[in-house]
Scaffold this active site. Structure first.
Site, PDB file in Angstrom:
ATOM      1  N   HIS A  16      -5.952 -33.056  -2.662  1.00  0.00           N
ATOM      2  CA  HIS A  16      -5.000 -32.363  -3.550  1.00  0.00           C
ATOM      3  C   HIS A  16      -3.643 -33.030  -3.382  1.00  0.00           C
ATOM      4  CE1 HIS A  16      -3.422 -28.225  -5.168  1.00  0.00           C
ATOM      5  NE2 HIS A  16      -2.626 -29.222  -5.543  1.00  0.00           N
ATOM      6  N   HIS A  18      -0.641 -34.923  -5.947  1.00  0.00           N
ATOM      7  CA  HIS A  18      -0.151 -35.373  -7.258  1.00  0.00           C
ATOM      8  C   HIS A  18       0.629 -36.656  -7.039  1.00  0.00           C
ATOM      9  CE1 HIS A  18      -0.972 -31.375  -9.145  1.00  0.00           C
ATOM     10  NE2 HIS A  18      -0.810 -30.983  -7.887  1.00  0.00           N
ATOM     11  N   HIS A 196      -6.258 -25.993 -10.700  1.00  0.00           N
ATOM     12  CA  HIS A 196      -5.364 -25.157  -9.913  1.00  0.00           C
ATOM     13  C   HIS A 196      -5.592 -23.707 -10.355  1.00  0.00           C
ATOM     14  CE1 HIS A 196      -3.368 -28.905  -9.031  1.00  0.00           C
ATOM     15  NE2 HIS A 196      -2.343 -28.348  -8.433  1.00  0.00           N
ATOM     16  N   GLU A 199      -2.773 -19.871  -7.282  1.00  0.00           N
ATOM     17  CA  GLU A 199      -1.586 -20.300  -6.527  1.00  0.00           C
ATOM     18  C   GLU A 199      -0.536 -19.200  -6.702  1.00  0.00           C
ATOM     19  OE1 GLU A 199       0.337 -23.845  -8.069  1.00  0.00           O
ATOM     20  OE2 GLU A 199       1.458 -24.205  -6.206  1.00  0.00           O
ATOM     21  N   ASP A 277      -0.227 -31.838  -1.596  1.00  0.00           N
ATOM     22  CA  ASP A 277       0.234 -31.435  -2.932  1.00  0.00           C
ATOM     23  C   ASP A 277       1.301 -32.391  -3.486  1.00  0.00           C
ATOM     24  OD1 ASP A 277       0.162 -29.887  -5.204  1.00  0.00           O
ATOM     25  OD2 ASP A 277       1.077 -28.104  -4.328  1.00  0.00           O
ATOM     26  N   ASP A 278       2.558 -32.178  -3.125  1.00  0.00           N
ATOM     27  CA  ASP A 278       3.672 -33.016  -3.607  1.00  0.00           C
ATOM     28  C   ASP A 278       4.560 -33.356  -2.408  1.00  0.00           C
ATOM     29  OD1 ASP A 278       3.339 -32.713  -6.695  1.00  0.00           O
ATOM     30  OD2 ASP A 278       3.234 -30.662  -5.912  1.00  0.00           O
TER      31      ASP A 278
END
Ligand code: ADE
Ligand code: ZN
Length: 339
Positions: A16, A18, A196, A199, A277-278
């Site tokens: 996961h 991005h 997703h 969340e 994630d980021d």
């Protein structure tokens, strides 16, 4: 600290991530200058000061602003390469990487520029770093189903480079069933599906992702815990959740890492993986995420090993490659036990 070394040396997969969320502030400034894209920030510290998010939307507004500096094939290649180098340094042996084509095609950056730039770095990294990868195209759920379908059609000539489709961006008010037809077409074309869900959105969005989109994994999935029957179903089916602890903290999904539901998820039989994630926005790559939950929840090395094992098992790799990577994981943990 012994556990930090254990985490660093643990072979792992990241599922996961991005790629646009790996845009570190110095790179954002450099690309902005190179492409003459105006930014509301003049320095790294001004950018970092802007990274205070009350919720997912606060973050997304800044994340989409950042994507505007990505213009050329070289930008996408350099961005992806920089992530892969960092990931490999953290003993990530396999990465399944999201990209958001609509964030670029809506600015008239051609789809081919995005995919070819990312893909070139993936090929180079396989050879030079020994890291395997897959690419997952995410539809932006705040945009229309028609726009998602058009993006899917643009992706068809690049299908050899994209293993799956996913769904990201503003969750609440954009339920999975808005995209039922798009995902049906994607499956008919041979793409695997993820989304997703849960969340910020309710457990029912997780159920919709399973029932309507036929996803193989749930990205995040925190809110599944509100629904006992759903938890039982996810556990029984072994549906993986790609959990992102530092993201959850930075976006206010949890108030404190001590409240993170990762252990509860595992205790209730869910197949959990840990991911970043980021990372450029949330203060840590995958090892920092393992460390953060290890510290806050008092995880022992057995649990960390289980999380790493899950990451390979939940990947989209063929069985033979999974077996090879799991053998590497076991060899490394045996070595560490012996030392
Ligand atoms: N896009 C990038 N990161 C995201 C996240 N955590 N949730 C939804 N959309 C995203
Ligand atoms: Zn995400």
């Amino acid at each position: 600290m012994a556990q930090t070394a254990f985490i660093e040396r643990l072979p792992k997969a990241e599922l996961h991530l991005h790629i646009e969320g790996t845009l570190e502030p110095p790179m954002m400034l450099a690309f902005a200058e190179r492409n003459r894209v105006p930014l509301p920030y003049g320095s790294v510290s001004e950018i970092q000061n802007a990274y205070r998010f009350r919720n997912l939307q606060d973050f997304l507004d800044i994340y989409y602003l950042g994507t505007r500096v990505l213009v050329t094939k070289q930008d996408f290649r350099e961005l992806t390469w920089a992530y892969l180098v960092r990931a490999r340094e953290q003993n990530v042996l396999h990465a399944e990487i999201f990209f958001d084509p609509q964030a670029h095609t809506d600015r008239d950056v051609p789809f081919a520029t995005v995919v070819n730039g990312i893909h070139q770095a993936l090929v180079e990294a396989k050879d030079a770093l020994g890291i395997s990868t897959r690419l997952i195209l995410c539809f932006l759920r705040h945009l229309s189903a028609e726009a998602a379908m058009a993006t899917l059609e643009e992706a068809l000539p690049f299908q050899d480079r994209i293993v799956a489709v996913g769904l990201d961006s503003s969750e609440v008010g954009n339920p999975p069933n808005k995209f039922t037809d798009v995902f049906a077409r994607a499956r008919a074309e041979g793409f695997l599906c993820v989304a997703h869900a849960g969340e910020e959105g309710p457990a029912d969005y997780v159920r919709q992702a399973l029932d309507e989109l036929l996803v193989r994994r749930i990205d995040h999935g925190n809110r599944s815990l509100d629904d006992d029957a759903l938890v039982e179903r996810l556990a029984r089916d072994g549906t993986p959740l790609t959990v992102c602890p530092l993201s959850n903290l930075k976006l206010g999904v949890i108030e404190s890492l001590k409240d993170h539901p990762l252990l509860e998820m595992m205790d209730r039989g869910l197949m959990v993986t840990v991911n970043s994630d980021d990372p450029a926005y949330f203060g840590g790559y995958v090892n920092e995420n393992y460390q953060a939950v290890a510290d806050a929840l008092g995880l022992n090395n057995e649990v960390l090993y289980r999380l790493a094992r899950n990451s390979f098992e939940a990947s989209f790799l063929p069985e033979q490659e999974k077996t090879g990577l799991l053998a590497k994981l076991d060899a490394e943990t045996r070595l560490q036990k012996a030392s």
